[in-house]
Design a protein around this motif. Structure first.
Motif, PDB file in Angstrom:
ATOM      1  N   GLU A  25       0.811  -1.210   0.000  1.00  0.00           N
ATOM      2  CA  GLU A  25       0.000   0.000   0.000  1.00  0.00           C
ATOM      3  C   GLU A  25       0.854   1.273   0.000  1.00  0.00           C
ATOM      4  OE1 GLU A  25      -2.884  -0.510  -0.761  1.00  0.00           O
ATOM      5  OE2 GLU A  25      -4.137  -1.592   0.680  1.00  0.00           O
ATOM      6  N   GLU A 327      -4.498   7.947   3.851  1.00  0.00           N
ATOM      7  CA  GLU A 327      -3.999   6.774   4.575  1.00  0.00           C
ATOM      8  C   GLU A 327      -2.537   6.945   4.999  1.00  0.00           C
ATOM      9  OE1 GLU A 327      -2.495   6.145   0.495  1.00  0.00           O
ATOM     10  OE2 GLU A 327      -4.276   7.035   1.399  1.00  0.00           O
ATOM     11  N   GLU A 357     -10.482  -1.493  -2.220  1.00  0.00           N
ATOM     12  CA  GLU A 357     -11.081  -0.302  -1.624  1.00  0.00           C
ATOM     13  C   GLU A 357     -12.514  -0.050  -2.089  1.00  0.00           C
ATOM     14  OE1 GLU A 357     -10.152   4.492  -1.075  1.00  0.00           O
ATOM     15  OE2 GLU A 357      -8.736   3.211  -2.161  1.00  0.00           O
TER      16      GLU A 357
END
Length: 370
Positions: A25, A327, A357
């Motif tokens: 990520e 994030e 997501e």
């Protein structure tokens, strides 16, 4: 909509990573190539996953895939099936060598494709082995050509109401980049060779990259029938003379007549270029560029990545854009759109998706699942 396998696309493991922390990520590679996309996870090797994919295709304008040839067919998701589900859908298949031919089942890296396109043979210095282009480019060219092909197919769809299957061979895309090399082979009756920082010609090669105090500049020292190049070269000589660095034989040259490419040898070119090499080494590239422009010289600084980040032209056009990453608790600088438009101007609207997501948004909100 980026469709990933459960757990995420393997490309998420490609660095560099945000603050050098390896994590699927935090891949800057992933961020760069997947902005403006929503993301879902789906296992298309299961019966349920295949049925889900078919439901997605019903509302799709385009399906772009890069699996090995016949893989989608083996899952019952080949073009024939997708066409029956949605006759207007355009399916683009991007593979190293296309869907047919003796190499169609071969896998290929960026290096493999450059080598087999003929481009690698022309990359590097004339007296050394071929060299790989340092930043992977082959698949990007395949993607760009596929995008153009999709727009052509879309025009056809608007005219006829029918979709189609686009078969993209990255090898063939790269061969188109050879440009004048094929012409040199045909006209000059010779195999084009690597010429390093020079301009390829049929008989002699002229240097285009020149070292200076703090990097390189791009310019031409040429004559013959090219009036603009003659004027530019004369302006270089005048500047060199003002600083006592132009040999008498250079000042006496008639660049329109004495430096005709059709009559020169490579040794003469190398000898003629040497005084310019020595002059450029005494100057920083900014001075050579700025003063060169005032003198009507064809010259450009060779930009580093840092130079590009600080480039006044790119800043004036707002090329760099900040994208929020909640994030990460940070905003990152992205390359902006490569075009400006008076209508519906493109922009980086969203950062790349996290793994799965948008599963709920798409599966529940758009497909109506629980």
């Amino acid at each position: 909509v980026k469709v990933e396998p459960p757990g995420g696309d393997p490309a998420r493991n490609t660095g560099p990573f945000y603050k050098d922390v390896p994590d699927p990520e935090r891949s800057l590679f992933w961020f760069a190539f997947n902005a403006n996309k929503r993301g879902i996870t789906l296992n298309i090797e299961t019966a349920d996953g295949q049925e889900m994919f078919r439901r997605l295709v019903k509302g799709a304008d385009f399906v772009i895939e890069s699996f090995d040839p016949s893989y989608m067919d083996s899952l019952g998701l080949g073009y024939g099936t997708l066409r029956d589900i949605n006759p207007t859908c355009i399916v683009a298949s991007i593979t190293p060598f296309g869907q047919t031919g003796p190499y169609s089942r071969h896998k290929a890296s960026d290096l493999t494709l450059w080598a087999m396109s003929g481009y690698l043979y022309l990359s590097g210095d004339i007296d050394r082995a071929p060299v790989w282009i340092s930043i992977p480019q082959a698949y990007l060219n395949g993607g760009a050509e596929a995008a153009a092909a999709c727009m052509i197919a879309h025009w056809y769809r608007q005219a006829t109401g029918r979709g189609q299957h686009i078969d993209v061979s990255i090898q063939e895309c790269l061969i188109r980049l050879l440009m004048n090399a094929a012409v040199v082979c045909d006209v000059g009756h010779t195999e084009p060779k690597r010429v390093g920082y020079s301009l390829m010609g049929t008989k002699v090669h002229f240097r285009t990259g020149w070292p200076c105090q703090d990097g390189y500049i791009g310019t031409y020292v040429q004559g013959g029938g090219a009036a603009g190049l003659v004027a530019s070269t004369k302006a270089w000589v005048k500047w060199m003379d003002e600083e006592g660095m132009a040999p008498d034989w250079v000042k006496k040259m008639d660049w329109a007549v004495d430096y005709d490419a059709s009559k020169l040898t490579q040794d003469v070119v190398a000898h003629t270029e040497q005084p310019f090499v020595e002059f450029f080494k005494t100057k920083p590239k900014a001075e050579l560029y700025e003063e060169g422009l005032k003198r009507g010289i064809i010259v450009v600084p060779v930009s580093t990545v840092q130079d590009m980040a600080q480039d006044s032209q790119l800043a004036a056009r707002a090329f760099w854009t900040k994208v929020e990453h909640p994030e990460l608790g940070d905003s990152l600088t992205y390359c902006g759109p490569f075009i400006k438009s008076s209508e519906a101007a493109p922009e980086v609207r969203r950062r790349a998706p996290l793994i799965g997501e948008h599963n709920h948004e798409i599966y529940c909100g758009e497909l109506g699942l629980s």
